[in-house]
Design a protein around this motif. Structure first.
Motif, PDB file in Angstrom:
ATOM      1  N   TYR A  41     -12.275 -19.160 -37.750  1.00 51.77           N
ATOM      2  CA  TYR A  41     -12.873 -19.173 -36.500  1.00 51.77           C
ATOM      3  C   TYR A  41     -12.654 -18.491 -35.213  1.00 51.77           C
ATOM      4  O   TYR A  41     -13.383 -17.854 -34.734  1.00 51.77           O
ATOM      5  N   ALA A  45     -14.788 -16.114 -33.391  1.00 50.57           N
ATOM      6  CA  ALA A  45     -15.074 -16.259 -31.672  1.00 50.57           C
ATOM      7  C   ALA A  45     -14.933 -15.062 -30.560  1.00 50.57           C
ATOM      8  O   ALA A  45     -15.281 -14.737 -29.563  1.00 50.57           O
ATOM      9  N   LEU A  51     -14.607 -17.029 -27.229  1.00 50.68           N
ATOM     10  CA  LEU A  51     -13.633 -17.856 -26.548  1.00 50.68           C
ATOM     11  C   LEU A  51     -12.950 -16.611 -25.268  1.00 50.68           C
ATOM     12  O   LEU A  51     -12.665 -17.449 -24.359  1.00 50.68           O
ATOM     13  N   LEU A 207     -16.780 -25.349 -24.798  1.00 51.56           N
ATOM     14  CA  LEU A 207     -16.334 -24.846 -26.260  1.00 51.56           C
ATOM     15  C   LEU A 207     -16.317 -26.042 -26.991  1.00 51.56           C
ATOM     16  O   LEU A 207     -16.346 -26.414 -28.425  1.00 51.56           O
ATOM     17  N   GLY A 211     -18.459 -28.224 -29.919  1.00 49.39           N
ATOM     18  CA  GLY A 211     -18.328 -28.418 -31.198  1.00 49.39           C
ATOM     19  C   GLY A 211     -18.112 -29.912 -31.684  1.00 49.39           C
ATOM     20  O   GLY A 211     -18.237 -30.119 -33.601  1.00 49.39           O
ATOM     21  N   ALA A 216     -18.057 -29.087 -35.253  1.00 51.69           N
ATOM     22  CA  ALA A 216     -17.644 -27.900 -36.532  1.00 51.69           C
ATOM     23  C   ALA A 216     -16.086 -28.377 -35.934  1.00 51.69           C
ATOM     24  O   ALA A 216     -15.906 -28.070 -34.963  1.00 51.69           O
ATOM     25  N   ASP A 218     -13.668 -27.101 -36.735  1.00 49.98           N
ATOM     26  CA  ASP A 218     -12.310 -26.157 -37.134  1.00 49.98           C
ATOM     27  C   ASP A 218     -13.199 -25.556 -35.685  1.00 49.98           C
ATOM     28  O   ASP A 218     -11.671 -24.714 -35.276  1.00 49.98           O
ATOM     29  N   GLN A 219     -13.710 -25.575 -35.121  1.00 47.68           N
ATOM     30  CA  GLN A 219     -14.121 -24.886 -33.692  1.00 47.68           C
ATOM     31  C   GLN A 219     -13.579 -26.088 -32.274  1.00 47.68           C
ATOM     32  O   GLN A 219     -12.678 -25.977 -31.960  1.00 47.68           O
ATOM     33  N   VAL A 223     -10.115 -24.863 -30.503  1.00 51.37           N
ATOM     34  CA  VAL A 223      -9.946 -24.625 -29.293  1.00 51.37           C
ATOM     35  C   VAL A 223      -9.114 -25.381 -28.745  1.00 51.37           C
ATOM     36  O   VAL A 223      -8.613 -25.100 -27.564  1.00 51.37           O
TER      37      VAL A 223
END
Lengths: 254, 264
Positions: A41, A45, A51, A207, A211, A216, A218-219, A223
């Motif tokens: 990710y 990103a 990101l 973000l 997420g 999500a 992983d996000q 982050v």
């Protein structure tokens, strides 16, 4: 160099344990994806720029609010330390507001400023201002009176004493107050970003929030890592030089 | 630079000065009608037990406090506030930890008009050399020993070339060896660059070693009692028997005053 390798080994084993926990199925990858997925990710990103732009939006907000908070807090702290009346009024107010978790300013900021950059700025300033004010006040109040007396006999007075004696002498307190203010500002901004969606710019908090809404993980994990890294970098870049100076001059362990 | 090093010492005239402080239990008289004249270039030591008003007198001359009655005059002009013509050296060194050694000595010089930066550095170097610290100019204060700190404080007090030097028990916190070295230094420095000095101490031998005159104080309230002229040859050694003899005589006088005082 040895210290660097010890730290490197520590973090590498942390990631390895994380990887193993997911790989063996002890942790469900839905609740916490492995380091590979999170890294993937991060790669994507970083490449599509989301990101970096989110980090930039967040850092801009943080720096602006923090700077304004310091610029207001520093003179106010000097004033409350030197005037009994101001200390009994503004000083008490500052002490009270400092105990208020800065995220509590978010609802008020939203009503006052709407879902706007101003609301963000306001929350960050409130997070910074009071703790800076209180530490400066503390620093000036705990100054050994002999410094100002010595300066007085050398012909220093008024603004010169303030600028060349009182401010530098209270530096250990001021620096630790600014560091605390930074931590509070950072926390309050993240809370505000998670809480409020702004069309003028998505920050790291957004973000994180998206997420969660998209499930999500992983996000979310990625982050969070970015937030931690930015916090660490800020500490090293903004405060370490000052703390080294304090250590060299005062012989303090800053 | 040369001109900087050549201002003459000043004459002090303290006339009928009283000072009391307000505490929770009411007014406490610290000093009662003190009268004292100090000649140009004279080294006068003020001796007495704690609470005898000797430090109060020093602060009054410095201009850090104002007298309730009476007046402090320097060369015929009334002292109304602190000024760099009268520099103070405190018991604690009072050096600024955020500046290095050189920065501390330059601090007072920066407040003196008519000097450029280059001259300030030159003057600071001169005085740091005089106190034997030219090699630690860039050191931080916390790295220095107690004796070195007081030497820096001495250089800082001397550098703006004050006409009067006021020293408030500057060596009280130092060990005996360091003190003896500083007695020699002070005498050497004062011979080279004579100034009017008021030196507060409760150590009679120290007073006899350094002073041209020793003034005895007694406490409750602080009063000037008696004075002794010391005309032993210089440089004086604190372990010299003649010096010790005179110190003994003064100590007996001091005890007499304190005893009479407590019997009253």
């Amino acid at each position: 160099m040895k210290r660097f390798f010890i730290a490197l080994t520590f973090f590498a084993s942390l990631i390895l344990i994380w990887h193993l926990l997911v790989k063996t199925g002890i942790w469900s990858p839905v609740l916490l994806p492995g380091p590979g997925a999170v890294g993937e990710y991060l790669g994507v990103a970083l490449q599509d720029g989301s990101l970096l732009s989110a980090s930039w939006v967040t850092i801009k907000r943080l720096l602006a609010g923090y700077l304004i908070g310091c610029l207001i807090g520093l003179p106010l702290g000097l004033m409350t330390a030197r005037s009994q009346t101001l200390n009994d009024t503004l000083g008490v107010l500052a002490l009270g507001l400092q105990t208020l978790p800065s995220v509590c300013w978010v609802p008020l900021a939203l009503i006052w400023f709407g879902q706007s950059e101003s609301a963000m700025l306001f929350v960050v300033i409130m997070g910074t201002l009071w703790s800076v004010l209180i530490s400066v006040d503390n620093g000036v109040r705990n100054l050994p009176p002999i410094y100002t007396r010595a300066a007085l006999t050398m012909g220093s007075s008024g603004f010169h004493t303030l600028r060349h004696v009182i401010l530098p002498a209270s530096m250990p307190y001021v620096i630790s107050g600014m560091k605390q203010g930074w931590a509070f500002a950072w926390r309050s901004l993240m809370a505000a970003e998670i809480y409020v969606t702004l069309l003028t710019g998505y920050g790291l908090g957004h973000l994180l929030h998206f997420g969660r809404e998209l499930n999500a993980m992983d996000q979310v994990a990625a982050v969070m890592i970015v937030i931690v890294v930015i916090g660490l970098l800020a500490d090293k870049v903004l405060f370490s030089p000052w703390e080294r100076f304090l250590h060299r001059r005062w012989g303090l362990n800053g | 630079m040369q001109d900087e090093l050549n201002t003459p010492p000043a004459k002090l005239h303290i006339d009928g000065v009283s000072k009391s402080f307000t505490s929770k239990r009411g007014k406490v008289p610290a000093l009662e009608s003190a009268t004292l004249t100090v000649d140009e270039g004279e080294f006068v030591c003020l001796v007495g037990p704690s609470g005898c008003g000797k430090s109060t007198l020093l602060n009054l001359v410095a201009g850090l406090e104002a007298p309730d009655t009476g007046s402090v005059m320097m060369d015929g002009k009334r002292v109304t506030g602190p000024g760099s013509q009268r520099m103070v050296m405190f018991q604690e060194h009072a050096l600024f930890p955020w500046l290095d050694v050189l920065g501390n000595v330059i601090f007072g010089l920066k407040l003196k008009p008519g000097l450029n930066d280059k001259e300030r550095v030159e003057v600071a170097h001169y005085y740091l050399k005089l106190v034997g610290l030219e090699r630690v100019m860039r050191a931080s204060i916390h790295e220095l020993s107690g004796g070195m700190r007081q030497r820096v404080a001495l250089a800082r007090a001397l550098a703006p070339n004050p006409r009067v030097l006021l020293m408030d028990e500057p060596f009280a916190a130092l060990d005996a060896m360091t003190r003896e070295q500083l007695y020699a230094d002070i005498q050497r420095i004062n011979q080279a660059r004579q100034r009017t000095v008021l030196f507060v101490t409760h150590n009679v031998r120290e007073a006899v070693c350094l002073g041209n005159r020793v003034i005895l104080f007694s406490p409750n309230p602080g009063r000037i009692r008696e004075q002794f002229v010391v005309d032993l040859p210089r440089p004086r050694d604190i372990n010299d028997p003649a010096l010790a003899g005179l110190a003994g005589e003064i100590t007996r006088a001091l005890k007499g005053h304190t005893r009479v005082q407590s019997a009253e």
